[in-house]
Design an enzyme around this catalytic site. Structure first.
Site, PDB file in Angstrom:
ATOM      1  CG  ASP A 132      -7.256 -31.876  -1.014  1.00 55.29           C
ATOM      2  OD1 ASP A 132      -6.257 -31.319  -2.593  1.00 55.29           O
ATOM      3  OD2 ASP A 132      -6.919 -31.249  -0.161  1.00 55.29           O
TER       4      ASP A 132
ATOM      5  N   GLY B  84      -6.267 -26.637  -1.045  1.00 58.91           N
ATOM      6  CA  GLY B  84      -5.751 -25.663  -1.729  1.00 58.91           C
ATOM      7  C   GLY B  84      -5.305 -24.558  -0.352  1.00 58.91           C
TER       8      GLY B  84
ATOM      9  CD  GLU C 157      -1.299 -25.170  -3.249  1.00 65.74           C
ATOM     10  OE1 GLU C 157      -0.164 -26.088  -2.696  1.00 65.74           O
ATOM     11  OE2 GLU C 157      -2.013 -24.985  -3.473  1.00 65.74           O
TER      12      GLU C 157
ATOM     13  CG  ASP D  35      -3.576 -35.235   9.379  1.00 62.75           C
ATOM     14  OD1 ASP D  35      -2.413 -34.746   8.488  1.00 62.75           O
ATOM     15  OD2 ASP D  35      -4.515 -35.611   8.344  1.00 62.75           O
TER      16      ASP D  35
ATOM     17  N   GLY E 278       0.562 -25.736   8.777  1.00 68.59           N
ATOM     18  CA  GLY E 278       1.136 -23.883   8.037  1.00 68.59           C
ATOM     19  C   GLY E 278       0.488 -23.587   7.539  1.00 68.59           C
ATOM     20  CG  ASP E 279      -1.668 -24.365   3.977  1.00 72.02           C
ATOM     21  OD1 ASP E 279      -1.197 -23.990   4.001  1.00 72.02           O
ATOM     22  OD2 ASP E 279      -2.648 -25.513   3.998  1.00 72.02           O
TER      23      ASP E 279
ATOM     24  NE  ARG F  32     -10.338 -30.006  15.082  1.00 72.48           N
ATOM     25  CZ  ARG F  32     -11.202 -29.108  16.071  1.00 72.48           C
ATOM     26  NH1 ARG F  32     -11.999 -29.538  17.430  1.00 72.48           N
ATOM     27  NH2 ARG F  32     -11.574 -27.900  15.138  1.00 72.48           N
TER      28      ARG F  32
ATOM     29  N   GLY G  28      -7.000 -33.710   8.710  1.00 71.55           N
ATOM     30  CA  GLY G  28      -7.753 -33.381   7.583  1.00 71.55           C
ATOM     31  C   GLY G  28      -7.042 -31.941   7.929  1.00 71.55           C
TER      32      GLY G  28
ATOM     33  CB  SER H 241      -7.227 -30.548  11.055  1.00 73.14           C
ATOM     34  OG  SER H 241      -6.239 -29.396  10.638  1.00 73.14           O
TER      35      SER H 241
HETATM   36  P1  ADP Z   1       4.216 -27.029   6.903  1.00 72.98           P
HETATM   37  O1  ADP Z   1       3.042 -28.326   7.319  1.00 72.98           O
HETATM   38  O2  ADP Z   1       4.054 -26.164   6.232  1.00 72.98           O
HETATM   39  O3  ADP Z   1       5.487 -28.114   7.132  1.00 72.98           O
HETATM   40  P2  ADP Z   1       5.474 -27.388  10.167  1.00 72.98           P
HETATM   41  O4  ADP Z   1       5.000 -28.701   9.823  1.00 72.98           O
HETATM   42  O5  ADP Z   1       6.477 -26.642  10.927  1.00 72.98           O
HETATM   43  O6  ADP Z   1       4.508 -26.402   8.368  1.00 72.98           O
HETATM   44  O7  ADP Z   1       4.038 -26.878  10.519  1.00 72.98           O
HETATM   45  C1  ADP Z   1       3.149 -25.560  11.698  1.00 72.98           C
HETATM   46  C2  ADP Z   1       2.789 -25.045  12.538  1.00 72.98           C
HETATM   47  O8  ADP Z   1       2.240 -26.268  12.738  1.00 72.98           O
HETATM   48  C3  ADP Z   1       4.684 -24.874  13.787  1.00 72.98           C
HETATM   49  O9  ADP Z   1       4.683 -23.991  13.855  1.00 72.98           O
HETATM   50  C4  ADP Z   1       3.485 -25.481  15.146  1.00 72.98           C
HETATM   51  O10 ADP Z   1       2.535 -24.563  15.548  1.00 72.98           O
HETATM   52  C5  ADP Z   1       2.267 -26.397  14.214  1.00 72.98           C
HETATM   53  N1  ADP Z   1       2.892 -28.460  14.410  1.00 72.98           N
HETATM   54  C6  ADP Z   1       3.196 -29.052  13.487  1.00 72.98           C
HETATM   55  N2  ADP Z   1       3.648 -29.926  14.156  1.00 72.98           N
HETATM   56  C7  ADP Z   1       2.874 -29.976  15.212  1.00 72.98           C
HETATM   57  C8  ADP Z   1       3.529 -30.977  15.989  1.00 72.98           C
HETATM   58  N3  ADP Z   1       3.589 -32.403  16.010  1.00 72.98           N
HETATM   59  N4  ADP Z   1       3.281 -30.463  17.466  1.00 72.98           N
HETATM   60  C9  ADP Z   1       2.946 -29.063  18.103  1.00 72.98           C
HETATM   61  N5  ADP Z   1       2.189 -27.946  17.045  1.00 72.98           N
HETATM   62  C10 ADP Z   1       2.968 -29.052  15.453  1.00 72.98           C
END
Ligand code: ADP
Length: 306
Positions: free
Chosen positions: A18, A44, A144, A251, A256-257, A290, A292, A296
């Site tokens: 990145d 990635g 990807e 951040d 999701g990863d 955290r 990154g 993170s």
């Molecule tokens: P993606 O990054 O793929 O869009 P999400 O935004 O749904 O996926 O986030 C994945 C997971 O990370 C969530 O199911 C949750 O556990 C956690 N998460 C994401 N954003 C937050 C937040 N603002 N507060 C607490 N947990 C979060």
């Protein structure tokens, strides 16, 4: 002992460098703007998931392709530092994939991805690594890398008796062949990816989960950002909400990863899907506190309690 006990998780997926530059504003066509110093981060989706799982303590291997270049070495170093087995990472054939990212003062990203070596991870590469896949409890894959490569992973996993479980995060979203969907246990996706696969998002997340199950996967997990996740399993015929701990998010890159890696690992250890998702939301929540992506991701003792 089953011969599938060598790895808790084998991740098959992308590895990108990145390249991030802060800008006051984006250049218009034909224009040049000056930006901040360049920051280079390992990323990635495949590489991120492998690091997330290994940092939690999972015995993890990555099957990916990087270029024979400095970005490839940066990615391999980051994997090894986290404890990922990189023996199956292929080197060469094209430059390492890169994501060119500009960040404006409001924090919005504009991203151009050059897949590079990720686009050269072929079905033959997967077949040559059949033994590695057979030694995994869980195989995790994303989109990807070429779809035909993903389909080969799904086929290998599906046709092997007592084979590993397949976890697929369909990101970036693309139409999926029925054979790939049928191999997913679970399909893990966010609201945008769900809307793509369903051709629109009518109704509640519970409705989406049922509609996604009708496409063929044995189970579905939808991530809902700060609201946590939703788990739907054909085995128990249940749809369950799994709330996320409340945290101060700074951040969400890579959340999701981290979630998917944690979920995949825990299902391989024998947790049912709701329990695994209960752990994964806590890992995701820790990751958003955290900055990154890989930087993170929490170690096991940094994951908040239930
Ligand atoms: P993606 O990054 O793929 O869009 P999400 O935004 O749904 O996926 O986030 C994945 C997971 O990370 C969530 O199911 C949750 O556990 C956690 N998460 C994401 N954003 C937050 C937040 N603002 N507060 C607490 N947990 C979060």
């Amino acid at each position: 002992m089953r011969n599938s006990d060598s790895y808790d998780l084998v991740v098959v997926g992308s590895a990108n460098a990145d390249l991030v530059v802060g800008v006051d504003r984006r250049p218009a066509p034909g224009e040049t703007v000056l930006g901040s110093d360049l920051a280079v981060h390992p990323g990635g989706k495949g590489a991120n998931q492998a690091v997330a799982a290994a940092r939690l303590g999972a015995r993890t291997a990555l099957l990916a392709r990087v270029g024979d270049d400095a970005h490839g070495r940066l990615l391999l170093d980051a994997q090894r530092a986290a404890g990922v087995d990189t023996a199956a990472v292929l080197v060469g054939g094209a430059p390492t994939g890169v994501a060119l990212i500009t960040v404006d003062p409001s924090g919005d990203n504009s991203i151009v991805v050059s897949p590079g070596a990720n686009a050269r991870l072929t079905p033959d590469d997967i077949r040559a690594a059949g033994e590695l896949l057979a030694r995994a409890r869980v195989v995790s894959v994303q989109l990807e890398i070429p779809l035909e490569t993903v389909a080969t992973v799904a086929e290998l996993v599906r046709t092997r008796p007592d084979g590993p479980r397949l976890v697929l995060n369909p990101s970036p979203p693309a139409p999926l062949p029925a054979g790939v969907l049928a191999a997913c246990d679970p399909l893990v996706l966010n609201e945008h990816e769900a809307a793509f696969l369903l051709g629109g998002a009518e109704g509640t997340p519970e409705d989406w989960a049922r509609a996604l199950l009708a496409l063929g996967p044995r189970s579905v997990v939808i991530t809902l950002g700060a609201a946590g996740a939703l788990v739907a399993d054909t085995r128990t015929d249940t749809v369950v909400r799994v709330p996320s701990p409340r945290v101060d998010a700074v951040d969400t890159t890579g959340a999701g990863d981290a979630f998917t890696a944690a979920l995949a690992w825990r299902t391989g250890l024998g947790d049912d899907l709701a329990r695994a998702a209960g752990y994964a939301v806590r890992v995701g929540a820790a990751a958003v506190t955290r900055r990154g992506a890989q930087e993170s991701f929490p170690a096991a003792d940094e994951v908040p309690g239930p």
